[in-house]
Design a protein around this motif. Structure first.
Motif, PDB file in Angstrom:
ATOM      1  N   UNK A  71       0.124  -8.623   0.744  1.00 27.52           N
ATOM      2  CA  UNK A  71       0.347  -9.368  -0.220  1.00 27.52           C
ATOM      3  C   UNK A  71       1.655  -9.066  -0.821  1.00 27.52           C
ATOM      4  N   UNK A  72       2.083  -9.502  -1.967  1.00 30.46           N
ATOM      5  CA  UNK A  72       3.257  -9.491  -2.578  1.00 30.46           C
ATOM      6  C   UNK A  72       2.990  -8.744  -4.102  1.00 30.46           C
ATOM      7  N   UNK A  73       4.071  -7.938  -4.474  1.00 28.20           N
ATOM      8  CA  UNK A  73       3.938  -7.196  -5.597  1.00 28.20           C
ATOM      9  C   UNK A  73       3.369  -7.894  -6.807  1.00 28.20           C
ATOM     10  N   UNK A  74       3.719  -9.204  -6.906  1.00 28.11           N
ATOM     11  CA  UNK A  74       3.193 -10.120  -7.987  1.00 28.11           C
ATOM     12  C   UNK A  74       1.783 -10.173  -7.998  1.00 28.11           C
ATOM     13  N   UNK A  75       0.854 -10.469  -6.979  1.00 26.97           N
ATOM     14  CA  UNK A  75      -0.147 -10.491  -6.753  1.00 26.97           C
ATOM     15  C   UNK A  75      -1.298  -9.526  -7.139  1.00 26.97           C
ATOM     16  N   UNK A  92      -5.015  -3.143   2.380  1.00 27.01           N
ATOM     17  CA  UNK A  92      -4.140  -4.000   1.864  1.00 27.01           C
ATOM     18  C   UNK A  92      -2.514  -3.442   1.998  1.00 27.01           C
ATOM     19  N   UNK A  93      -1.703  -4.026   2.444  1.00 27.20           N
ATOM     20  CA  UNK A  93      -0.224  -3.661   2.395  1.00 27.20           C
ATOM     21  C   UNK A  93       0.577  -4.433   1.668  1.00 27.20           C
ATOM     22  N   UNK A  94       1.410  -3.770   0.409  1.00 26.86           N
ATOM     23  CA  UNK A  94       1.723  -4.416  -0.363  1.00 26.86           C
ATOM     24  C   UNK A  94       3.398  -4.546  -0.039  1.00 26.86           C
ATOM     25  N   UNK A  95       4.153  -5.366  -0.226  1.00 32.24           N
ATOM     26  CA  UNK A  95       5.495  -5.520  -0.164  1.00 32.24           C
ATOM     27  C   UNK A  95       6.186  -5.557  -1.318  1.00 32.24           C
ATOM     28  N   UNK A  96       6.967  -4.362  -1.810  1.00 31.58           N
ATOM     29  CA  UNK A  96       7.443  -4.309  -2.883  1.00 31.58           C
ATOM     30  C   UNK A  96       8.647  -3.378  -2.763  1.00 31.58           C
ATOM     31  N   UNK A  97       9.623  -3.481  -3.879  1.00 32.62           N
ATOM     32  CA  UNK A  97      10.821  -2.645  -3.916  1.00 32.62           C
ATOM     33  C   UNK A  97      10.530  -1.473  -4.519  1.00 32.62           C
ATOM     34  N   UNK A  98       9.523  -1.353  -5.490  1.00 30.36           N
ATOM     35  CA  UNK A  98       9.139  -0.177  -6.273  1.00 30.36           C
ATOM     36  C   UNK A  98       7.908   0.350  -6.060  1.00 30.36           C
ATOM     37  N   UNK A  99       7.305   1.056  -5.251  1.00 36.21           N
ATOM     38  CA  UNK A  99       5.817   1.278  -5.097  1.00 36.21           C
ATOM     39  C   UNK A  99       5.526   2.232  -6.398  1.00 36.21           C
ATOM     40  N   UNK A 106      -6.988   2.172  -0.687  1.00 35.72           N
ATOM     41  CA  UNK A 106      -6.845   1.136  -0.112  1.00 35.72           C
ATOM     42  C   UNK A 106      -5.592   0.427   0.260  1.00 35.72           C
ATOM     43  N   UNK A 107      -4.745   0.918  -0.604  1.00 33.99           N
ATOM     44  CA  UNK A 107      -3.361   0.078  -0.437  1.00 33.99           C
ATOM     45  C   UNK A 107      -2.235   0.996   0.047  1.00 33.99           C
ATOM     46  N   UNK A 108      -1.503   0.418   0.891  1.00 32.69           N
ATOM     47  CA  UNK A 108      -0.272   0.894   1.433  1.00 32.69           C
ATOM     48  C   UNK A 108       0.832   0.179   0.824  1.00 32.69           C
ATOM     49  N   UNK A 109       1.990   0.893   0.689  1.00 33.16           N
ATOM     50  CA  UNK A 109       3.245   0.207   0.227  1.00 33.16           C
ATOM     51  C   UNK A 109       4.267   0.300   0.897  1.00 33.16           C
ATOM     52  N   UNK A 110       5.003  -0.649   1.135  1.00 34.87           N
ATOM     53  CA  UNK A 110       6.019  -1.079   2.306  1.00 34.87           C
ATOM     54  C   UNK A 110       7.457  -1.609   1.654  1.00 34.87           C
ATOM     55  N   UNK A 111       8.283  -1.049   1.771  1.00 33.84           N
ATOM     56  CA  UNK A 111       9.597  -1.573   1.112  1.00 33.84           C
ATOM     57  C   UNK A 111      10.748  -1.906   2.041  1.00 33.84           C
ATOM     58  N   UNK A 112      10.467  -2.034   3.241  1.00 35.27           N
ATOM     59  CA  UNK A 112      11.547  -2.211   4.041  1.00 35.27           C
ATOM     60  C   UNK A 112      11.577  -3.711   4.638  1.00 35.27           C
ATOM     61  N   UNK A 113      10.799  -4.568   3.772  1.00 31.66           N
ATOM     62  CA  UNK A 113      10.877  -6.032   4.326  1.00 31.66           C
ATOM     63  C   UNK A 113       9.770  -6.725   4.755  1.00 31.66           C
TER      64      UNK A 113
END
Lengths: 198, 198
Positions: A71-75, A92-99, A106-113
């Motif tokens: 999902x995106x950071x907005x959601x 849930x993997x969250x794509x974001x510039x700023x974790x 339950x969430x993983x944050x990815x910044x590399x696109x």
């Protein structure tokens, strides 16, 4: 290896949210317009949906087939991180510039696109599918050629504007095969398409 | 009295034409991807389409039910007035600010707005239906509460931009009933919706 599946409840004119984040009472009416109980979510985040039988069966299959979401950071922000756990109860993997500094396990944050986010989700999902939500993530993943299947819950309403499911995809046209499945629910038509590659 | 029916071949993301008037080879692929001959048009404007059996049956019903069309001036100009006669071989009401000085007998020009154009088409159609083509006319007619039914030929392609079928309708959301009919063709899903009034 599972498939990468982008899915959304979409108005007939292609929106996953109406103007100014409106229209959800129409887009998600089918979550609660039937008589089959569909409890989702874990302790503290439980939602008791009531769907038609066909939508409940389809929803159950979808949950069982999905091993991780992107999902995106907005959601993520809009739902307040689903208060700790996504209703589908999968990682849930969250794509974001700023974790965020703190978040539930339950969430993983990815910044590399988008490629990195989908790769991470595939690793987590194993043999199960990766689900993509919603518009921005789907657009990025389609542009990167990462999407295998589209699951569109087509809702009988025209919203006239808002957030498109597909948006301004750069690499168009995207040719699809299908629908390979058409399931008529109550207040929704569940359509499945395969994305033609290459 | 017949119904007012807006219809179009539409991409999954809601467009009746792609960017810069592209994408027609995808949107109208179903007109020519089958083995049932479907000759349309009159002398000089004849088109020999070849559709799947289900699309041919649906198309035949549509032609037989339609007594007049309302189109915008853009479509009339773009098709060069269909070289004198619309392929559906029924009278066409063209909504325009500037009627041409010369035109074929199969066309009527109305300048007083969408209500007047639809009223004129109803008068011509009698007991048959009035068809609306395409985006701009449909948007105006939906805003004026004139549309009874939507016939969407949903095509498995994402165009990413272009001319939306529905566009920026002022009076949203437009609630629909249905689909009251779902017909799976080859490379197209024919969906019918009723417009909820009031």
């Amino acid at each position: 290896m599972g498939k990468v599946v982008a899915g959304a409840s979409m108005s007939l004119d292609g929106y996953v949210a109406g103007p100014d984040q409106s229209g959800f009472e129409h887009l998600f009416d089918w979550y609660n317009n039937g008589d089959v109980a569909m409890p989702v979510g874990g302790e503290g985040t439980r939602l008791d949906l009531k769907m038609s039988q066909v939508s409940a069966s389809r929803f159950t299959e979808l949950i069982q087939a999905t091993g991780a979401l992107v999902v995106g950071r907005f959601l993520y922000d809009q739902t307040n991180g689903w208060d700790g756990e996504h209703p589908m109860q999968c990682p849930v993997v969250v794509l974001t510039h700023n974790p965020p500094e703190q978040h539930s396990e339950h969430f993983v944050f990815v910044t590399e696109g988008i490629e990195a986010a989908v790769a991470k989700a595939k690793e987590i999902a194993g043999d199960k599918n990766v689900g993509l939500n919603s518009g921005t993530i789907t657009r990025q993943a389609l542009d990167a050629g990462l999407v295998d299947e589209l699951e569109v819950d087509l809702v009988p309403v025209i919203l006239g504007g808002g957030t498109p499911f597909f948006g301004a995809i750069a690499n168009v046209p995207v040719k699809l095969q299908g629908p390979v499945s058409v399931i008529e629910g109550t207040g929704v038509t569940h359509l499945s398409y395969l994305v033609t590659k290459g």
